[in-house]
Motif scaffolding. Structure first.
Motif, PDB file in Angstrom:
ATOM      1  N   LEU A 290      -0.739   0.314   7.103  1.00  0.00           N
ATOM      2  CA  LEU A 290      -1.912   0.974   7.687  1.00  0.00           C
ATOM      3  C   LEU A 290      -1.836   2.481   7.478  1.00  0.00           C
ATOM      4  CD1 LEU A 290      -2.201  -0.983  11.067  1.00  0.00           C
ATOM      5  CD2 LEU A 290      -3.541  -1.319   8.991  1.00  0.00           C
ATOM      6  N   LEU A 291      -0.641   3.037   7.676  1.00  0.00           N
ATOM      7  CA  LEU A 291      -0.450   4.475   7.469  1.00  0.00           C
ATOM      8  C   LEU A 291      -0.739   4.850   6.021  1.00  0.00           C
ATOM      9  CD1 LEU A 291       0.554   7.209   8.608  1.00  0.00           C
ATOM     10  CD2 LEU A 291       2.838   6.549   7.848  1.00  0.00           C
ATOM     11  N   ALA A 292      -0.219   4.044   5.084  1.00  0.00           N
ATOM     12  CA  ALA A 292      -0.448   4.306   3.660  1.00  0.00           C
ATOM     13  C   ALA A 292      -1.926   4.194   3.309  1.00  0.00           C
ATOM     14  CB  ALA A 292       0.377   3.343   2.815  1.00  0.00           C
ATOM     15  N   THR A 293      -2.622   3.259   3.941  1.00  0.00           N
ATOM     16  CA  THR A 293      -4.050   3.086   3.676  1.00  0.00           C
ATOM     17  C   THR A 293      -4.841   4.326   4.087  1.00  0.00           C
ATOM     18  OG1 THR A 293      -3.870   0.687   3.978  1.00  0.00           O
ATOM     19  CG2 THR A 293      -6.074   1.657   4.149  1.00  0.00           C
ATOM     20  N   THR A 294      -4.532   4.875   5.271  1.00  0.00           N
ATOM     21  CA  THR A 294      -5.232   6.091   5.696  1.00  0.00           C
ATOM     22  C   THR A 294      -4.896   7.263   4.779  1.00  0.00           C
ATOM     23  OG1 THR A 294      -3.461   6.752   7.231  1.00  0.00           O
ATOM     24  CG2 THR A 294      -5.213   5.338   8.094  1.00  0.00           C
TER      25      THR A 294
ATOM     26  N   SER B 161      -5.884   4.575  15.737  1.00  0.00           N
ATOM     27  CA  SER B 161      -6.936   3.584  15.960  1.00  0.00           C
ATOM     28  C   SER B 161      -6.642   2.303  15.186  1.00  0.00           C
ATOM     29  CB  SER B 161      -8.297   4.154  15.543  1.00  0.00           C
ATOM     30  OG  SER B 161      -8.664   5.242  16.346  1.00  0.00           O
ATOM     31  N   LEU B 162      -6.185   2.467  13.954  1.00  0.00           N
ATOM     32  CA  LEU B 162      -5.817   1.292  13.156  1.00  0.00           C
ATOM     33  C   LEU B 162      -4.655   0.548  13.784  1.00  0.00           C
ATOM     34  CD1 LEU B 162      -6.127   2.673   9.502  1.00  0.00           C
ATOM     35  CD2 LEU B 162      -7.670   1.109  10.675  1.00  0.00           C
ATOM     36  N   PHE B 163      -3.666   1.295  14.309  1.00  0.00           N
ATOM     37  CA  PHE B 163      -2.522   0.654  14.960  1.00  0.00           C
ATOM     38  C   PHE B 163      -2.975  -0.120  16.200  1.00  0.00           C
ATOM     39  CE2 PHE B 163       0.232   4.441  13.393  1.00  0.00           C
ATOM     40  CZ  PHE B 163       0.209   3.915  12.109  1.00  0.00           C
ATOM     41  N   ILE B 164      -3.864   0.480  16.982  1.00  0.00           N
ATOM     42  CA  ILE B 164      -4.343  -0.160  18.209  1.00  0.00           C
ATOM     43  C   ILE B 164      -5.136  -1.427  17.883  1.00  0.00           C
ATOM     44  CG2 ILE B 164      -5.876   0.113  20.195  1.00  0.00           C
ATOM     45  CD1 ILE B 164      -5.137   3.138  20.113  1.00  0.00           C
ATOM     46  N   VAL B 165      -6.020  -1.341  16.884  1.00  0.00           N
ATOM     47  CA  VAL B 165      -6.799  -2.519  16.476  1.00  0.00           C
ATOM     48  C   VAL B 165      -5.877  -3.625  15.979  1.00  0.00           C
ATOM     49  CG1 VAL B 165      -8.478  -3.375  14.801  1.00  0.00           C
ATOM     50  CG2 VAL B 165      -8.883  -1.202  15.969  1.00  0.00           C
ATOM     51  N   SER B 166      -4.830  -3.250  15.254  1.00  0.00           N
ATOM     52  CA  SER B 166      -3.858  -4.234  14.773  1.00  0.00           C
ATOM     53  C   SER B 166      -3.180  -4.944  15.938  1.00  0.00           C
ATOM     54  CB  SER B 166      -2.803  -3.543  13.897  1.00  0.00           C
ATOM     55  OG  SER B 166      -1.802  -4.462  13.492  1.00  0.00           O
ATOM     56  N   ASN B 167      -2.852  -4.202  17.002  1.00  0.00           N
ATOM     57  CA  ASN B 167      -2.237  -4.821  18.181  1.00  0.00           C
ATOM     58  C   ASN B 167      -3.218  -5.717  18.917  1.00  0.00           C
ATOM     59  OD1 ASN B 167       0.247  -3.561  17.793  1.00  0.00           O
ATOM     60  ND2 ASN B 167      -0.334  -1.759  18.982  1.00  0.00           N
ATOM     61  N   ILE B 168      -4.490  -5.311  18.953  1.00  0.00           N
ATOM     62  CA  ILE B 168      -5.500  -6.126  19.636  1.00  0.00           C
ATOM     63  C   ILE B 168      -5.659  -7.473  18.943  1.00  0.00           C
ATOM     64  CG2 ILE B 168      -7.958  -6.319  20.170  1.00  0.00           C
ATOM     65  CD1 ILE B 168      -8.012  -3.296  20.580  1.00  0.00           C
TER      66      ILE B 168
ATOM     67  N   VAL C 101       4.681  10.556  11.451  1.00  0.00           N
ATOM     68  CA  VAL C 101       4.312   9.183  11.799  1.00  0.00           C
ATOM     69  C   VAL C 101       5.132   8.180  10.985  1.00  0.00           C
ATOM     70  CG1 VAL C 101       2.425   7.517  11.898  1.00  0.00           C
ATOM     71  CG2 VAL C 101       1.994   9.896  12.474  1.00  0.00           C
ATOM     72  N   ALA C 102       5.382   8.480   9.706  1.00  0.00           N
ATOM     73  CA  ALA C 102       6.213   7.595   8.885  1.00  0.00           C
ATOM     74  C   ALA C 102       7.621   7.500   9.460  1.00  0.00           C
ATOM     75  CB  ALA C 102       6.262   8.110   7.448  1.00  0.00           C
ATOM     76  N   GLY C 103       8.169   8.629   9.911  1.00  0.00           N
ATOM     77  CA  GLY C 103       9.499   8.610  10.521  1.00  0.00           C
ATOM     78  C   GLY C 103       9.537   7.743  11.761  1.00  0.00           C
ATOM     79  N   ILE C 104       8.505   7.838  12.595  1.00  0.00           N
ATOM     80  CA  ILE C 104       8.454   7.027  13.818  1.00  0.00           C
ATOM     81  C   ILE C 104       8.364   5.537  13.477  1.00  0.00           C
ATOM     82  CG2 ILE C 104       7.049   6.487  15.850  1.00  0.00           C
ATOM     83  CD1 ILE C 104       6.253   9.467  15.888  1.00  0.00           C
TER      84      ILE C 104
ATOM     85  N   MET D 168       0.812  -1.208   0.000  1.00  0.00           N
ATOM     86  CA  MET D 168       0.000   0.000   0.000  1.00  0.00           C
ATOM     87  C   MET D 168       0.854   1.269   0.000  1.00  0.00           C
ATOM     88  SD  MET D 168      -2.866  -1.340  -0.288  1.00  0.00           S
ATOM     89  CE  MET D 168      -3.894   0.109  -0.220  1.00  0.00           C
ATOM     90  N   VAL D 169       2.102   1.150   0.455  1.00  0.00           N
ATOM     91  CA  VAL D 169       3.008   2.300   0.415  1.00  0.00           C
ATOM     92  C   VAL D 169       3.278   2.696  -1.030  1.00  0.00           C
ATOM     93  CG1 VAL D 169       5.336   3.124   0.975  1.00  0.00           C
ATOM     94  CG2 VAL D 169       4.080   1.715   2.612  1.00  0.00           C
ATOM     95  N   ALA D 170       3.535   1.687  -1.885  1.00  0.00           N
ATOM     96  CA  ALA D 170       3.762   1.965  -3.299  1.00  0.00           C
ATOM     97  C   ALA D 170       2.519   2.564  -3.950  1.00  0.00           C
ATOM     98  CB  ALA D 170       4.169   0.677  -4.019  1.00  0.00           C
ATOM     99  N   VAL D 171       1.348   2.047  -3.581  1.00  0.00           N
ATOM    100  CA  VAL D 171       0.097   2.569  -4.129  1.00  0.00           C
ATOM    101  C   VAL D 171      -0.101   4.028  -3.703  1.00  0.00           C
ATOM    102  CG1 VAL D 171      -2.414   2.330  -4.124  1.00  0.00           C
ATOM    103  CG2 VAL D 171      -0.969   0.296  -4.237  1.00  0.00           C
ATOM    104  N   ALA D 172       0.164   4.326  -2.419  1.00  0.00           N
ATOM    105  CA  ALA D 172       0.012   5.693  -1.922  1.00  0.00           C
ATOM    106  C   ALA D 172       0.967   6.648  -2.629  1.00  0.00           C
ATOM    107  CB  ALA D 172       0.254   5.728  -0.411  1.00  0.00           C
ATOM    108  N   LEU D 173       2.215   6.225  -2.838  1.00  0.00           N
ATOM    109  CA  LEU D 173       3.195   7.078  -3.517  1.00  0.00           C
ATOM    110  C   LEU D 173       2.792   7.330  -4.971  1.00  0.00           C
ATOM    111  CD1 LEU D 173       6.540   5.597  -2.118  1.00  0.00           C
ATOM    112  CD2 LEU D 173       5.490   7.797  -1.541  1.00  0.00           C
ATOM    113  N   ALA D 174       2.243   6.311  -5.622  1.00  0.00           N
ATOM    114  CA  ALA D 174       1.788   6.483  -7.007  1.00  0.00           C
ATOM    115  C   ALA D 174       0.612   7.453  -7.072  1.00  0.00           C
ATOM    116  CB  ALA D 174       1.401   5.127  -7.598  1.00  0.00           C
ATOM    117  N   LEU D 175      -0.309   7.338  -6.103  1.00  0.00           N
ATOM    118  CA  LEU D 175      -1.456   8.253  -6.057  1.00  0.00           C
ATOM    119  C   LEU D 175      -0.978   9.688  -5.844  1.00  0.00           C
ATOM    120  CD1 LEU D 175      -4.608   8.354  -6.014  1.00  0.00           C
ATOM    121  CD2 LEU D 175      -4.437   8.262  -3.518  1.00  0.00           C
TER     122      LEU D 175
END
Length: 484
Positions: free
Chosen positions: A318-322, A301-308, A346-349, A6-13
């Motif tokens: 997830l970041l690229a999706t948002t 929220s997506l990160f938290i749900v992923s951890n759950i 957030v990407a840097g972190i 999804m990172v590649a898709v986001a960069l292309a968009l």
């Protein structure tokens, strides 16, 4: 790319949206042809070869996404929009020789006081009785009428806008309030924020520290001393004065630390995650639910749900999706400084996570988080402000971790505004202020860059990307078990 498609898709968009903005000669038909051509070529190759290799598949997919980005951007870009208010006003000025207009707007934020005026962003929906659209910056004369304006107010203004800068200075006798938003979620959230601001200012906390606390916790910079704001800017930590992903992340982390005693098995993860989700969105509600805060709340929220769920979904995915979702809804957000800073930080972190996990000391982890977030935003800040702060590492290592302490103490103070809660908050805020001033006063604290030197920003971006991505890959390879 296989791990984070999804990172590649986001960069292309993003490339498609940016391309249509700068390549003015390329029309919407060309972007549609690129999209259709890439999709057709992919279909033909799939039929002929049945099983396509990775590279042609990836290339054609990204070309198709870039074409979609170009079409979405072309439709939303003000310079190609016949209904854009500035274009309509410019045409009227060329025909009649003046730019006086009657404009209908809706405030998209509560006006904040500046040195000589009140500033607010607004969305235009009418010009001289005709439907139009676009954004405008409004400067209101510093008077009692401006203090009564709130998010969601609809105004009818007559005046002479600056079409090039897309802004308008107005006074109370040149506008009327035609409607007020009192029912939407954000309008109610904004009322809560202004109530908290009033509560903070009316308590025993010193007015100077109350202004700094309001900026750090509520994102309200109207009561912030100019020299304090300059110190934060020159020290390289101005991002602390706007509620963003860093603040939302701190809320999620503090909540997780407070509930460290909850068991780590599945039931405990669900309980802790649910509390974190509730806390993140309550914080967003209390701070006015600005678009940047809402985006950050969605990301975490997506990160938290992923951890759950323990699905181990790559967080960069997830970041690229948002990012994709927000850009599809509003393509011009790509050129919004707040959007750029939020996602870059957030990407840097996330890229620094492998390095962060090497340390078990919370202080070192907080320091690395701060450095990664600030370093990732350097290309954005240098391209906009044409300055670089060499001591940003010192300021972030020392001061940013204190932001979590300030946040916790400020919440306690807002809950019970008394001397007991005011004293520790005031003490920490004075310390933050002194440290920031010391860093900003160091020799060479601010280095001016040549505004036209775009290659400087490109070099900084390449250097930051090399360090973050290279460090991520290196740590992963070193920590990978032998034989894998």
């Amino acid at each position: 790319m296989r791990r984070n498609p999804m990172v590649a898709v986001a960069l292309a968009l993003m490339a498609g949206i940016a391309g249509q903005h700068w390549l003015t000669a390329v029309g919407n038909t060309a972007w549609a042809m690129l999209t259709a051509g890439a999709a057709l070529a992919g279909g033909i190759l799939l039929v002929l070869r049945r099983r396509m290799t990775l590279f042609p598949t990836l290339l054609l997919t990204l070309l198709c996404v870039a074409g979609i980005g170009g079409m979405l951007g072309r439709r939303s870009d003000p310079q190609y929009n016949s209904r854009d208010w500035a274009a309509i006003a410019d045409l009227k000025a060329s025909e009649q020789g003046n730019t006086k207009v009657i404009i209908k707007v809706r405030l998209t934020e509560t006006p904040q006081p500046r040195k000589r005026s009140w500033l607010a962003k607004a969305r235009v929906y009418g010009l001289d009785g005709k439907e139009s659209e676009g954004e405008i910056l409004l400067f209101f004369r510093n008077d009692t009428a401006a203090t009564a304006l709130r998010y969601g107010d609809s105004l009818l203004i007559h005046g002479y806008p600056d079409l090039g800068k897309r802004m308008l200075y107005t006074t109370s006798d040149h506008y009327i309030i035609t409607a007020r938003d009192s029912t939407s979620l954000r309008a109610r959230s904004e009322r809560i924020r202004m109530g908290l601001l009033k509560r903070m200012n009316s308590g025993p906390l010193d007015s100077r520290e109350a202004g700094l606390a309001a900026a750090l916790v509520l994102g309200w910079r109207g009561n912030l001393e100019p020299e304090t704001q300059a110190s934060f800017r020159d020290a390289g930590i101005a991002h602390l004065l706007a509620v963003s992903g860093l603040h939302v992340g701190l809320v999620a982390i503090i909540t997780g630390l407070l509930f460290f005693w909850v068991p780590k098995e599945r039931k405990g993860r669900i309980i802790r995650g649910a509390i974190q989700l509730a806390t993140v969105w309550i914080f967003a509600l209390l701070t006015g639910m600005a678009p940047s805060t809402t985006r950050a709340a969605l990301m975490f929220s997506l990160f938290i749900v992923s951890n759950i769920t323990e699905r181990n979904t790559p967080k960069m995915n997830l970041l690229a999706t948002t990012a994709i979702l927000t850009l599809v809804a509003q393509p011009m957000l790509l050129f919004n400084i707040g959007w750029q800073l939020s996602y870059a930080a957030v990407a840097g972190i996330l890229l620094a996570l492998p390095i962060i996990t090497l340390y078990h000391n919370r202080l070192w982890q907080a320091a690395i988080v701060s450095i990664a977030a600030t370093a990732a935003t350097l290309p954005v800040t240098t391209s906009v402000f044409h300055t670089i702060q060499p001591y940003f590492l010192i300021a972030n290592v020392v001061i940013v971790p204190l932001a979590g302490v300030v946040l916790a103490l400020a919440i306690a103070y807002l809950a019970v505004p008394c001397e007991v809660t005011a004293w520790p908050l005031e003490w920490v805020l004075k310390g933050v202020e002194r440290l920031t001033a010391r860093v900003s006063e160091l020799p060479g604290a601010v280095v001016e860059l040549v505004p036209t030197a775009g290659w400087t920003t490109a070099i900084i971006a390449l250097a930051v990307a090399t360090v973050l991505i290279g460090g991520n890959i290196a740590v992963r390879r070193v920590s990978r078990p032998a034989g894998l």
